[in-house]
Design a protein around this motif. Structure first.
Motif, PDB file in Angstrom:
ATOM      1  N   LEU A 109      -5.652   4.169   1.211  1.00  0.00           N
ATOM      2  CA  LEU A 109      -5.487   4.967  -0.087  1.00  0.00           C
ATOM      3  C   LEU A 109      -4.252   5.806  -0.272  1.00  0.00           C
ATOM      4  O   LEU A 109      -4.101   6.619   0.800  1.00  0.00           O
ATOM      5  N   GLU A 154       0.794  -1.242   0.025  1.00  0.00           N
ATOM      6  CA  GLU A 154       0.137   0.069  -0.025  1.00  0.00           C
ATOM      7  C   GLU A 154       0.899   1.352  -0.077  1.00  0.00           C
ATOM      8  O   GLU A 154       1.946   1.046   0.345  1.00  0.00           O
ATOM      9  N   GLY A 213      -5.906   8.692  -4.310  1.00  0.00           N
ATOM     10  CA  GLY A 213      -6.751   7.284  -4.312  1.00  0.00           C
ATOM     11  C   GLY A 213      -8.117   7.523  -4.163  1.00  0.00           C
ATOM     12  O   GLY A 213      -8.671   8.459  -3.578  1.00  0.00           O
ATOM     13  N   LEU A 234     -12.066   5.523  -3.812  1.00  0.00           N
ATOM     14  CA  LEU A 234     -12.721   4.283  -3.192  1.00  0.00           C
ATOM     15  C   LEU A 234     -13.895   4.064  -4.219  1.00  0.00           C
ATOM     16  O   LEU A 234     -14.754   5.083  -4.374  1.00  0.00           O
TER      17      LEU A 234
END
Length: 114
Positions: free
Chosen positions: A29, A2, A33, A35
């Motif tokens: 994230l 990550e 980033g 979701l």
């Protein structure tokens, strides 16, 4: 490894209290980033006017299925839950059946609010 550029939840957020999970996902994230959440779309029934527990029977599908409980959220509940998790809603989509025009799902795109 990550952080992740994208995290996808595809018809998998079935519990009532999901803000802690969404907050944990948001923390994984990358700075830009996003979701993606694909979930059930309201179908215009009276039952869809409020959030709550429902049972999916899979009656419209072939095969042998066991009924499954899930927590249905209204659009307002989704916005509130995302905000509680520290996310901001970037986009809402409603993919449609090309033949009937019927809404097949709700697609939410969110990012960390900070």
């Amino acid at each position: 490894g990550e952080p992740f550029d994208a995290i996808i939840c595809n018809f998998s957020l079935l519990e009532e209290r999901i803000a802690p999970l969404l907050k944990a996902l948001a923390s994984r994230l990358a700075p830009r980033g996003v979701l993606y959440i694909q979930t059930l779309a309201p179908q215009g029934t009276k039952e869809d006017s409020c959030s709550g527990w429902r049972t999916e029977t899979f009656a419209s599908m072939d095969g042998q299925w066991q009924p499954m409980p899930y927590y249905f959220r209204t659009a307002e509940d989704w916005r509130n839950t995302l905000q509680e998790a520290g996310l901001r809603l970037l986009q809402v989509g409603e993919p449609r059946d090309p033949e009937t025009g019927r809404v097949l799902s709700l697609l939410l795109v969110a990012a960390p609010a900070d």
